[in-house]
Design an enzyme around this catalytic site. Structure first.
Site, short mmCIF file in Angstrom:
data_model
loop_
_atom_site.label_atom_id
_atom_site.label_comp_id
_atom_site.label_asym_id
_atom_site.label_seq_id
_atom_site.Cartn_x
_atom_site.Cartn_y
_atom_site.Cartn_z
N GLY A 1 -21.44 13.97 -3.99
CA GLY A 1 -21.78 15.51 -4.30
C GLY A 1 -22.92 15.59 -3.27
O GLY A 1 -22.92 16.78 -2.41
N GLY B 1 0.61 4.76 2.85
CA GLY B 1 1.30 4.99 4.28
C GLY B 1 0.20 4.88 5.30
O GLY B 1 0.61 4.48 6.34
N ASP C 1 -12.94 -1.38 -7.42
CA ASP C 1 -13.23 -0.39 -8.40
C ASP C 1 -12.55 -0.60 -9.84
O ASP C 1 -13.03 0.29 -10.74
CB ASP C 1 -12.63 0.84 -7.71
CG ASP C 1 -13.68 1.35 -6.72
OD1 ASP C 1 -14.53 0.60 -6.28
OD2 ASP C 1 -13.65 2.35 -5.99
N LEU D 1 -18.14 0.50 -5.03
CA LEU D 1 -18.78 0.41 -3.58
C LEU D 1 -17.78 -0.36 -2.78
O LEU D 1 -17.31 -1.54 -3.28
CB LEU D 1 -20.01 -0.27 -3.42
CG LEU D 1 -21.11 0.21 -4.30
CD1 LEU D 1 -22.52 -0.47 -4.35
CD2 LEU D 1 -21.58 1.80 -3.75
N GLU E 1 0.96 -1.25 0.02
CA GLU E 1 -0.03 0.02 -0.08
C GLU E 1 0.92 1.20 -0.07
O GLU E 1 1.81 1.39 0.89
CB GLU E 1 -0.93 0.14 1.07
CG GLU E 1 -1.51 1.32 1.48
CD GLU E 1 -2.45 1.62 0.19
OE1 GLU E 1 -2.11 2.80 -0.06
OE2 GLU E 1 -3.24 0.81 -0.15
N HIS F 1 -43.09 -3.91 16.91
CA HIS F 1 -43.72 -2.73 16.92
C HIS F 1 -43.28 -1.77 17.95
O HIS F 1 -43.48 -2.43 19.21
CB HIS F 1 -45.35 -3.10 16.76
CG HIS F 1 -46.19 -1.56 16.88
ND1 HIS F 1 -46.03 -0.83 15.87
CD2 HIS F 1 -46.91 -1.08 18.03
CE1 HIS F 1 -46.84 0.22 16.36
NE2 HIS F 1 -47.15 0.27 17.70
N THR G 1 -6.48 -1.53 -6.26
CA THR G 1 -5.91 -0.38 -6.22
C THR G 1 -6.76 0.59 -6.09
O THR G 1 -6.47 1.90 -5.98
CB THR G 1 -4.97 -0.25 -7.33
OG1 THR G 1 -5.14 -0.48 -8.61
CG2 THR G 1 -3.46 -0.83 -7.04
#
Length: 467
Positions: free
Chosen positions: A187, A37, A314, A321, A34, A446, A145
């Site tokens: 956003g 850091g 990704d 996600l 990685e 309930h 990554t």
């Protein structure tokens, strides 16, 4: 540092670190490379976790300032200490990243801080900061990554006045006006944070609706609710240029379909038009890993075109996600260990942590219509849910979509309190092939918000009780 492993994972985000832990549990000798850091990837360091902490903190501030008095809780002189809010955020992030390091030690995973590059199948070169590069030999390589913010032509991010999601999590003061370019998840979530803290927020979206990948009715409801909370919108609009000035930023906009340009002024501009796979510098093309439309191409077992090189999260096709990447990491580790593994991509939930929350799982009405699938819909409003009303809420609804003939649940869409938690019940049902009647005949406590899910399931057959 040992140089021979069963698996080297490149990337320590949700997909990578989970894959490393699962592989270690299965008896593999694992290293994780990685370059940040700290472990946790974008999600933990500058994404999901810090944004959720700011959403929580800004909600507390907004409630104390504007809503407590309605409940008989009287407060005076409520003020914002933005510096302390940011310090609190960093403490949460730091604690969680250190927690992953502890898990690595517990599972005997070698954590290597540096930039990894694939030299060939079975060999990863790691550039260590200020040190000589090291070569790792391994039976398997897993690319995990993640992604980075997608740039917008004509708009240069400086993380001060023109910011990505990273900069928007660390502003030094509340802007008088924040313009958000992009009406998607990132956003809107960050827009909610700064609106609660006092900023005027305007959203500019290229398409003609917010949350474009989600159910159309959810999108319209979200826009209506956010407008009531003080948001303004320019839909069907594109930004062609951004210029920093002494006082802020001036954007040049024009209709997405063409037309006269307009200028929009802001103190801070957030560029949130999406994310793209981060695969630069990995050496993929040099070793022959096939790339398709900017993503690593894999088969159904997460294997790339080169034997021994795998990819998840990704960087591959599918929704970007963290929980999708985590599940893929687990399955990939199991498959490379000779076990079976499977993910039902129709049952992966998607959540927007705005106010109210939005959550979806499965297919939308629009998707089913385009696929020629006949369906029936049950819907129930939180206005008729006693727990939501007792807690001062009530905006939004639960929608359940089922196959017209078999009654199998094909999708669910929620906008309202705790939507991200409520969606899990329906996702679990879908994993087991549940019908709407299965959910409707399950006894729900309930008073709970979950009763709205039951009522929506009842409504599929027109049997709702409280509406």
């Amino acid at each position: 540092m040992d140089s021979v492993y069963d698996l080297v994972v490149i990337g320590g985000g949700p997909g990578g670190y989970v894959a490393a832990i699962r592989a270690s549990q299965l008896g593999l000798k694992v290293a994780c490379v990685e370059m940040r850091g700290t472990l946790g990837g974008t999600c933990l360091n500058v994404g999901c976790i810090p944004s959720k902490h700011l959403l929580h903190a800004s909600h507390a501030y907004d409630e104390a300032k504007n809503s407590f008095s309605k409940l008989g809780v009287m407060t005076k002189g409520v003020s914002l200490d933005l510096g302390q809010m940011m310090t609190s955020k960093e403490e949460v992030v730091s604690g969680l990243t250190q927690g992953i390091e502890f898990l690595f030690k517990k599972n005997k995973i070698e954590y290597i801080k540096g930039r990894g590059k694939i030299i060939e199948a079975g060999k990863v070169e790691v550039e260590l900061a200020g040190l000589k590069n090291v070569l790792l030999e391994t039976k398997n390589i897993l690319i995990a990554t993640g992604s980075e913010s997608t740039p917008l032509p004509g708009v240069t991010v400086d993380e001060k006045k023109i910011v990505s999601s990273t900069g928007a999590l660390d502003l030094k003061k509340v802007p008088k006006k924040l313009v958000v370019i992009g009406g998607g998840v990132i956003g809107l979530e960050l827009g909610v944070v700064w609106r609660r803290l006092g900023a005027e927020v305007e959203v500019i979206e290229f398409l003609d609706k917010l949350l474009p990948s989600m159910d159309a009715e959810l999108s319209k409801t979200m826009q209506r609710i956010l407008k009531k909370k003080g948001f303004s919108f320019r839909l069907g609009t594109k930004v062609t240029e951004a210029k920093s000035t002494r006082s802020g930023v001036v954007l040049t906009t024009e209709p997405a379909k063409g037309g006269k340009s307009e200028l929009v002024k802001a103190d801070v501009v957030l560029v949130a038009i999406g994310r793209r796979p981060y695969i630069e510098g990995l050496g993929l093309e040099d070793v022959g890993v096939e790339i398709d439309r900017g993503k690593v191409k894999i088969n159904s077992h997460y294997q790339t075109s080169i034997p021994g090189i795998w990819a998840i999260g990704d960087v591959v096709d599918g929704p970007m996600l963290a929980h999708k990447a985590e599940d893929e990491g687990v399955v990939a580790a199991e498959l490379m260990s000779g076990q079976a593994g499977h993910i039902d991509y129709d049952c992966i939930p998607s959540v927007v942590y705005t106010d109210p929350e939005v959550a979806s799982v499965g297919r939308t009405e629009e998707q089913l219509k385009s696929q020629g699938i006949e369906f029936k819909v049950g819907k129930f409003s939180f206005q008729a849910n006693s727990r939501a009303r007792a807690a001062g809420g009530g905006e939004g609804f639960v929608k359940i979509i089922a196959d017209k003939e078999t009654d199998q649940v094909l999708g669910a869409h929620i906008i309202g309190p705790d939507a991200g938690t409520l969606i899990a019940e329906i996702g679990l049902g879908m994993e087991f092939g549940a019908s709407s009647e299965d959910i409707a005949r399950t006894c729900h406590a309930h008073p709970t918000l979950n009763e709205a899910v039951k009522e929506a399931a009842l409504a599929v057959e027109g049997r709702q009780i409280h509406a």
